[in-house]
Motif scaffolding. Structure first.
Motif, PDB file in Angstrom:
ATOM      1  N   LYS A   1       0.835  -1.208   0.000  1.00  0.00           N
ATOM      2  CA  LYS A   1       0.000   0.000   0.000  1.00  0.00           C
ATOM      3  C   LYS A   1       0.871   1.259   0.000  1.00  0.00           C
ATOM      4  O   LYS A   1       0.598   2.222  -0.734  1.00  0.00           O
TER       5      LYS A   1
ATOM      6  N   ILE B   1      -6.628  -3.200  -3.208  1.00  0.00           N
ATOM      7  CA  ILE B   1      -7.791  -2.557  -2.574  1.00  0.00           C
ATOM      8  C   ILE B   1      -8.779  -3.615  -2.093  1.00  0.00           C
ATOM      9  O   ILE B   1      -9.357  -3.513  -0.990  1.00  0.00           O
ATOM     10  N   GLU B   2      -8.959  -4.662  -2.886  1.00  0.00           N
ATOM     11  CA  GLU B   2      -9.857  -5.741  -2.485  1.00  0.00           C
ATOM     12  C   GLU B   2      -9.351  -6.431  -1.224  1.00  0.00           C
ATOM     13  O   GLU B   2     -10.124  -6.735  -0.300  1.00  0.00           O
TER      14      GLU B   2
ATOM     15  N   CYS C   1      -9.902  -4.371   1.878  1.00  0.00           N
ATOM     16  CA  CYS C   1     -11.296  -4.465   2.315  1.00  0.00           C
ATOM     17  C   CYS C   1     -11.558  -5.784   3.044  1.00  0.00           C
ATOM     18  O   CYS C   1     -12.308  -5.827   4.028  1.00  0.00           O
TER      19      CYS C   1
ATOM     20  N   GLY D   1      -8.495   1.376   1.739  1.00  0.00           N
ATOM     21  CA  GLY D   1      -8.924   1.147   0.355  1.00  0.00           C
ATOM     22  C   GLY D   1      -9.645   2.347  -0.216  1.00  0.00           C
ATOM     23  O   GLY D   1      -9.413   2.750  -1.370  1.00  0.00           O
TER      24      GLY D   1
ATOM     25  N   VAL E   1     -14.887  -1.775  -2.284  1.00  0.00           N
ATOM     26  CA  VAL E   1     -15.094  -0.697  -1.316  1.00  0.00           C
ATOM     27  C   VAL E   1     -16.581  -0.399  -1.178  1.00  0.00           C
ATOM     28  O   VAL E   1     -17.092  -0.184  -0.061  1.00  0.00           O
TER      29      VAL E   1
END
Length: 883
Positions: A719, A741-742, A745, A753, A775
């Motif tokens: 990240k 991002i998944e 989450c 995310g 998200v």
């Protein structure tokens, strides 16, 4: 007044009217009682006739001289004068006609050495080496002794005909004819040796010159220094400079320019600059001051070496000193700016040139147009082309070829054909080079019928189907699975030349006039390289070997590249022992293996994890003086990393630097992956920072490290790397932003995310709309309906504009990138991708995203998400070059 005095008076009075003077003198000379005029009068009259180009009258004069009543001695002298005057005026055929009359009339009285020298010199100036030899043989048969000047003419003639060994033999025999070589004799041979790349033999002559007490001049020294510099033997050139000084000859600006040029070409630009600076500043030694050529050489060196700031400082210095006045200087600087990617500055420089009265030529515009095309800035290239036309400079085939190449590299064949039509309509007809660009592109695209039609048009318009065109066709056939047809055509080329392309079905046979043996387009080294390469790629190594024997039987000698093809083919099949046999065969045939040859062998051994054998091979390279390069080390690093000997692989970086070999991105990438694989993330991180220091803040390094961290579960580190990439406005095409991002989450790090998506939107990125889905789902599950709706709205807006590419805000600021993407949207509808549709229709029990989308669509009236459409592909139905 006697007849001679009368003739002289008539000639004096009518010198301005040669025709009248000739009529009066001819009447006087035709009188039976008139004696032959004195020699000076014959010479004056001859010169008058030569200047007036009254050559028939000159031959009439010879006939009058040959009248029987004239004394033989006077006739002989007068004919000799005619020969001398005609030869001095460059009238070789007339001089030979007079000379033949002289030899036939007086066989027992040979002409003088001076007259032979005059004829020899005239023959040399007319580049008639055959006549030089005939006259010299006649001279020896007549018993006329040659002089040093005679030998100098002969030596120069032989050198001019590239018969340097014969010239040297004649030079060595000069003392036997009681002639001593002078500085011209030595100078001619030294110059020819240098042109032939035999500088060391030229130095031997210099030594002999000094042994005979002949002093070499500065021209001879400069010729030798320039030759060694061109060969890259800078040390030898420097020795000659010292030798000049010892001989009391001080180097001039030509000497220094040769040294600067050679150092720049060898990549030693800073050493060249040291000499340049000494020329500017050292008044104690009295060095020559730099001239325009010196400044241009130094500027070119800086530009080609990528030393833009140094080049810029030199340009400012040239402006102050008044040296930036020539078009050549501006073109060098323009080329340097383009090479370093400063295209906006280059465009501004073009405008400045016009303002300062330096009118850009087609070469100036073509530099910039080619640079813009290579950067994909086709619309800017078009603007410069319009500026070119407005300033009164017509685009030439080079201009259009740059545009043509841009369309072809992007597989836009219809656009390329429009360029050809534009060329012909503007009166600038495509040449073979332009057509070959399109021809190669058509073959690459597999558009064989159109390629054949283009060949017909090239033949019809008389562009000449040379070996380059033939090689494009042969390679195209091989790339399109017609290898046997390509072999058939190559075999036929030995008999029919380029007409063998008729075997494609184009009826070229009989249309192409290739009967002249000297002009016949026969297969060459590149032709056979293409066939052998494709045979090896197809695993048909036995056939490739037979073809190698065939080409050698036809006196086409293989080079190291062809042998490398075999080495690569055997290594690819795992037959490393056979590859080593090729290496030994190369050495037997005196074909020196290259660094690439050894790199291929190291790669082959690496595939079999034979580390010890690789190390032995590297030692062999060192013993044979074959330099290692970054690929050599990368192959070894790869082999060591495969065996998980990562620490040993990493230690090679220090050895590379010790050997002045800079590790590249590939070197660091392999080590970063290897350290991550063994879970040594501290070492991987250290290697990553080392890569950034050595290679710069490259996008590929950040994407690699981000992917590796994500792959091995280092989500926080991944990240952070993605955030840095966003700050630097890198393209995210190769970053795992969707998966990251998944995953955030899934780990209940929704804020992280969400923050990443907002940053991407704020930075102006257009990305895969499917990125929003995890998200939106997570926010919905948390009951944050307001934020979920906002994201859904943004997702739908992006879906309406998404074209499948990953574009950053910085890219969108670039005019050509924006135009390019607009044009892509106009030309084709690109699928939104399977990820998008899969996420929309997935069934994970929540259905939140689908419900949100339905609600948003109903409220906004967006309609359904567009389905992918088939891509249009323009076909060339017809193409014809119109005159």
């Amino acid at each position: 007044m006697n007849s001679s005095a009368l003739a002289a008076e008539l000639l004096r009075r009518n010198a301005g009217n040669p025709a009248l003077a000739w009529r009066l003198l001819r009447h006087l000379l035709s009188s039976p009682a008139a004696p032959l005029p004195p020699l000076r009068l014959i010479i004056s009259l001859s010169r008058l006739l030569v200047v007036a180009r009254m050559l028939p009258e000159l031959h009439h004069l010879r006939r009058l001289i040959l009248l029987p009543r004239h004394p033989p001695a006077a006739v002989r002298t007068a004919l000799s004068a005619l020969v001398s005057v005609s030869a001095s005026a460059g009238l070789l055929d007339d001089a030979l006609a007079h000379f033949r009359s002289l030899r036939s009339q007086f066989p027992s009285h040979p002409p003088s050495t001076r007259l032979y020298n005059c004829l020899l010199n005239c023959s040399l100036r007319a580049h008639r080496a055959d006549l030089v030899e005939v006259l010299y043989r006649d001279m020896l048969l007549a018993g006329v002794p040659p002089e040093t000047y005679t030998f100098n003419i002969l030596i120069f003639s032989l050198c001019d005909s590239d018969r340097i060994e014969e010239a040297r033999l004649l030079f060595d025999n000069m003392p036997l004819k009681n002639c001593q070589p002078d500085e011209f004799s030595f100078g001619f041979l030294i110059c020819r040796y240098c042109k032939a790349g035999l500088s060391h033999r030229a130095v031997e002559l210099l030594d002999e010159m000094e042994r005979l007490g002949r002093s070499p001049n500065i021209v001879i020294y400069n010729t030798l220094i320039s030759s060694f510099c061109k060969e890259g033997s800078i040390g030898e050139a420097e020795k000659l400079v010292e030798r000049m000084r010892k001989d009391g000859i001080f180097p001039n600006v030509v000497t220094f320019n040769s040294r600067i040029s050679a150092l720049c070409k060898a990549g030693k630009v800073l050493e060249a600059y040291q000499i340049f600076r000494d020329m500017q500043e050292d008044n104690v030694l009295g060095l020559p001051r730099p001239n325009q050529i010196t400044f241009n050489l130094m500027l070119d060196g800086f530009c080609k070496g990528g030393m833009l700031e140094e080049a810029r400082a030199l340009v400012e210095l040239m402006k102050v000193g008044g040296s930036l006045t020539s078009l050549q200087s501006y073109n060098i600087w323009l080329s340097g700016l383009v090479k370093c990617g400063r295209l906006l500055e280059a465009q501004q420089l073009l405008e400045q040139m016009v303002q300062q009265g330096i009118e850009p030529n087609s070469y100036s515009y073509n530099i910039l147009i080619d640079g813009l095309c290579k950067e994909g800035m086709i619309y800017s290239a078009r603007s410069v082309m319009n500026l070119m036309k407005n300033n009164g400079t017509s685009p030439d085939p080079v201009t259009y070829s740059s545009l043509l190449h841009w369309y072809c590299t992007r597989r836009n064949i219809s656009g390329a054909i429009k360029i050809l039509h534009e060329m012909t309509s503007s009166g600038c007809f495509p040449n073979s080079f332009s057509c070959n660009i399109l021809l190669q592109s058509l073959w690459k695209e597999g558009r064989i019928l159109e390629a054949e039609k283009l060949l017909q048009e090239m033949n019809k318009k008389g562009y000449g189907l040379g070996i380059v065109t033939c090689n494009i066709v042969i390679n195209g056939l091989c790339e399109n699975g017609k290898l046997d047809k390509a072999i058939e055509i190559v075999n036929s080329m030995w008999q029919h030349g380029s007409a063998a392309l008729g075997e494609l079905g184009n009826a070229f046979l009989g249309l192409v006039d290739d009967r002249n043996e000297k002009k016949k387009c026969c297969p060459g080294l590149i032709t056979y390289s293409i066939l052998i390469n494709h045979l090896c790629k197809a695993g048909r190594l036995d056939e490739a070997r037979k073809l190698l024997l065939e080409m050698m039987g036809r006196n086409v000698a293989p080079d190291s590249i062809i042998y490398d093809i075999f080495v690569h083919g055997f290594c690819k099949q795992g037959k490393v022992s056979s590859a080593f046999k090729v290496l030994r065969d190369m050495e037997k045939k005196a074909c020196r293996p290259s660094t690439r040859t050894y790199n291929l062998l190291i790669w082959g051994l690496g595939k079999k994890h034979q580390i010890e054998e690789i190390l032995d091979l590297i030692n062999e390279m060192q013993e044979k003086g074959i330099p290692k390069n970054v690929r050599t080390y990368n192959n070894l690093i790869h082999a060591l990393c495969d065996r998980e000997m990562v620490d040993k692989a990493a230690s090679l970086l220090e050895e590379m630097l010790h050997n002045s070999i800079l590790p590249n991105i590939t070197s660091f990438s392999m080590l970063i992956r290897a350290f991550c694989k063994i879970s040594d993330f501290d070492a991987a991180q250290a290697m990553f920072h080392g890569a950034l220091t050595a290679c710069g803040q490259k996008e590929v390094l950040y994407s690699l490290m981000c992917n590796e961290c994500f792959l091995y579960g280092k989500i926080s580190e991944a990240k952070e790397l993605l955030q840095i990439a966003l700050e630097k406005e890198f393209s995210l095409e190769h970053f795992p932003y969707k998966s990251l991002i998944e995953e955030l989450c899934k780990e209940d790090r929704i804020d992280d995310g969400h923050s990443l998506i907002n940053t991407m939107i704020a930075k102006g990125y257009v990305f895969d709309p499917a990125t929003f889905m995890p998200v939106i789902d997570a926010l919905g599950k948390k009951g944050n309906k307001q934020e979920a709706d906002k994201l859904s709205e943004k997702m739908m807006d992006m879906a309406a504009h998404h074209d499948g590419s990953m574009v950053s805000f910085s890219d969108r600021l670039h005019g050509d990138s924006e135009n390019k993407h607009q044009k892509q949207k106009q030309e084709q509808e690109v699928s939104l991708g399977s990820d998008w549709h899969n996420l929309l229709h997935r069934d994970d029990g929540s259905g939140i995203a689908m419900k949100l989308l339905k609600r948003v669509q109903k409220g906004w009236g967006q309609g359904s998400i567009p389905a992918p459409r088939p891509q249009n592909f323009d076909l060339v139905d017809e193409w014809e070059i119109t005159n």
